[in-house]
Enzyme design. Structure first.
Site, mmCIF file in Angstrom:
data_model
loop_
_atom_site.group_PDB
_atom_site.id
_atom_site.type_symbol
_atom_site.label_atom_id
_atom_site.label_comp_id
_atom_site.label_asym_id
_atom_site.label_seq_id
_atom_site.Cartn_x
_atom_site.Cartn_y
_atom_site.Cartn_z
ATOM 1 N N HIS A 102 0.827 -1.217 0.000
ATOM 2 C CA HIS A 102 0.000 0.000 0.000
ATOM 3 C C HIS A 102 0.864 1.270 0.000
ATOM 4 C CE1 HIS A 102 -3.212 -2.809 1.249
ATOM 5 N NE2 HIS A 102 -2.269 -3.306 2.034
ATOM 6 N N SER A 160 15.522 21.312 -16.549
ATOM 7 C CA SER A 160 14.384 22.153 -16.874
ATOM 8 C C SER A 160 14.900 23.464 -17.447
ATOM 9 C CB SER A 160 13.575 22.414 -15.600
ATOM 10 O OG SER A 160 12.823 23.601 -15.735
ATOM 11 N N LYS A 200 16.669 21.545 -11.381
ATOM 12 C CA LYS A 200 15.962 20.304 -11.694
ATOM 13 C C LYS A 200 16.806 19.263 -12.414
ATOM 14 C CE LYS A 200 11.771 19.824 -11.972
ATOM 15 N NZ LYS A 200 10.824 19.054 -11.194
ATOM 16 N N GLU A 230 10.127 8.091 -16.993
ATOM 17 C CA GLU A 230 8.825 8.720 -17.250
ATOM 18 C C GLU A 230 8.326 8.425 -18.664
ATOM 19 O OE1 GLU A 230 8.162 12.814 -15.099
ATOM 20 O OE2 GLU A 230 10.215 12.681 -15.809
#
Ligand code: ARG
Length: 467
Positions: free
Chosen positions: A167, A288, A294, A301
């Site tokens: 979970h 970024s 970043k 992804e």
């Protein structure tokens, strides 16, 4: 221009235009063409034609002279394509007619005899099988390279302790190597699905012709053998119409990508500042344009995102096949783009992962600290009490109370004093601290498939024999 003139100036009509009184609408010609995407099967198309021509010659339907002209002509066509000189024509619709037309331009009438006892329907079914058979080999090899990378990482991190989750809540400590071996098993089953698909697919449609077979005395065993197929397909209607092998491949691919999307998700989570368990090498990340700090986990992804198109391609093909009556229908021309897109996506995703996975760096202290949170050794304390004679349900209850106190005092179970612990059960003695440590917890799970470092090392040795 008279109708007769139109017919002779329109190349495509030379292949099937006999019964037509006007040439194809220009838009329809482009709309129905597949050469833009099926030309990637040119080698398989030529290979299939060589086998077919040799077979026709063997059964005395094609003369020796015609055969040698066809074979040398096909060699030339192949060279022209490979050197980029070949002119693909939309007017010639697909890879099959483009190649045949060029062959005929080079060798004359013998080129027109190649299509004896054959149809584009069995030809295309053969080409796709040959093409996919070869590509599946690349997919399997790349998946195995990924598995080898996983084994390197698992071996290196056999002792590294991290929280295991259920979970997405800290559950019990596990070793990072053990987690990576879970991934290995997922990919192992994917590989076996591809192998299975490859084997079932390897049957030869040639000889089915348009749908019913052909009146020539063909030798289907011969062509099947020439092309490395297990056997000719048993039914001509089935041979030209079904694309279940492509659907199976896309299904195995969807499963593989779904597995990789789960791995991707974990990599994204683990590399976030909040978890901070791992460092992905810079070469697999990007920055970024606005936020200088970043470093984004682009590869995982993207793989996670590309799973969507691969799953979509599976649904496309299932829907393409749904309710199709026997035998061949032009619908089937739509099988190629989803199939090729799936192949490209799967190969690219596997390649990126195979390069990236062994280069992952663990942040051991952070993983360890996270495993210490969330009372991850509570089950170990319960098991300890059971070994001392308490029934498991009672032990569960006792540990529950200890956890409540730990929560209140903001202390892990291993940080409570012996006296405090003994307040929950008189069965607890000094040796309890051996089981309350993370090291003790993972080492105790020392059986096949367990998370103990010793088991992880054993499992890596066993797994190496499989890839
Ligand atoms: N380009 C076609 C395909 O991909 C080849 C077979 C066409 N056959 C036909 N009778 N129109 O399916």
């Amino acid at each position: 221009m008279s109708k007769q003139d139109q017919k002779t100036t329109d190349k495509v009509n030379q292949s099937w235009g006999g019964r037509f009184s006007e040439s194809t609408d220009a838009f329809v010609q482009a709309f129905t063409a597949s050469v833009q995407f099926d030309q990637r099967m040119y080698r398989q198309d030529i290979e299939g034609s060589r086998a077919h021509a040799r077979m026709l010659n063997k059964v005395s339907v094609l003369s020796d002279d015609d055969l040698s002209l066809i074979l040398s002509g096909l060699d030339q066509v192949e060279q022209e394509i490979e050197s980029g000189k070949f002119e693909w024509s939309i007017a010639l619709e697909d890879v099959h007619m483009n190649i045949e037309a060029r062959l005929t331009a080079i060798i004359g009438d013998a080129g027109k005899r190649l299509h004896t006892g054959r149809s584009r329907n069995d030809q295309v079914a053969t080409d796709i099988r040959l093409y996919l058979r070869e590509q599946i080999e690349y997919v399997i090899n790349e998946a195995k390279r990924l598995q080898q990378g996983m084994l390197l990482l698992a071996e290196k991190e056999a002792d590294s302790i991290m929280p295991g989750f259920t979970h997405l809540q800290v559950a019990q400590p596990v070793t990072f190597g053990h987690h990576i071996l879970a991934w290995f098993e997922m990919i192992a089953r994917d590989v076996s699905r591809f192998e299975d698909c490859r084997q079932r697919m390897n049957m030869c449609p040639l000889g089915a012709a348009a749908l019913a077979g052909t009146s020539y005395p063909i030798d289907r065993e011969f062509t099947a053998k020439e092309l490395g197929f297990t056997a000719p397909m048993a039914n001509s209607l089935d041979a030209v119409s079904d694309r279940d092998f492509a659907i199976e491949f896309c299904s195995a691919s969807a499963m593989l990508m779904t597995h990789m999307s789960r791995m991707s998700e974990e990599l994204v989570i683990w590399s976030s500042a909040q978890f901070n368990f791992i460092d992905l090498p810079d070469r697999f990340c990007t920055g970024s344009s606005i936020m200088p700090q970043k470093k984004n986990p682009d590869v995982p992804e993207l793989v996670r995102g590309k799973t969507g198109r691969v799953n979509g391609n599976l649904v496309s093909l299932l829907t393409l096949m749904k309710s199709q009556p026997l035998a061949y229908n032009k619908d089937n021309q739509e099988d190629k783009e989803p199939l090729f897109d799936t192949l490209d996506t799967v190969l690219g995703s596997l390649r990126a992962f195979a390069d990236m996975i062994p280069a992952i760096k663990c942040k051991h202290a952070n993983m360890y600290a996270a495993a210490k949170q969330g009372f991850s050794t509570a089950t170990d304390l319960a098991d300890y009490l059971v070994r001392k004679g308490l029934p498991f349900r009672d032990a569960h209850e006792v540990v529950g109370s200890a956890v409540a106190v730990g929560l209140e005092k903001e202390l892990d179970l291993s940080e409570l004093s012996l006296e405090e612990l003994q307040g929950f059960s008189a069965l607890i003695t000094e040796d309890v601290f051996d089981v309350l440590t993370l090291e003790g917890s993972v080492a105790a799970r020392n059986h096949i498939g367990g998370t103990a470092p010793e088991q992880v090392r054993k499992a890596v040795i066993e797994a190496r024999k499989r890839v």
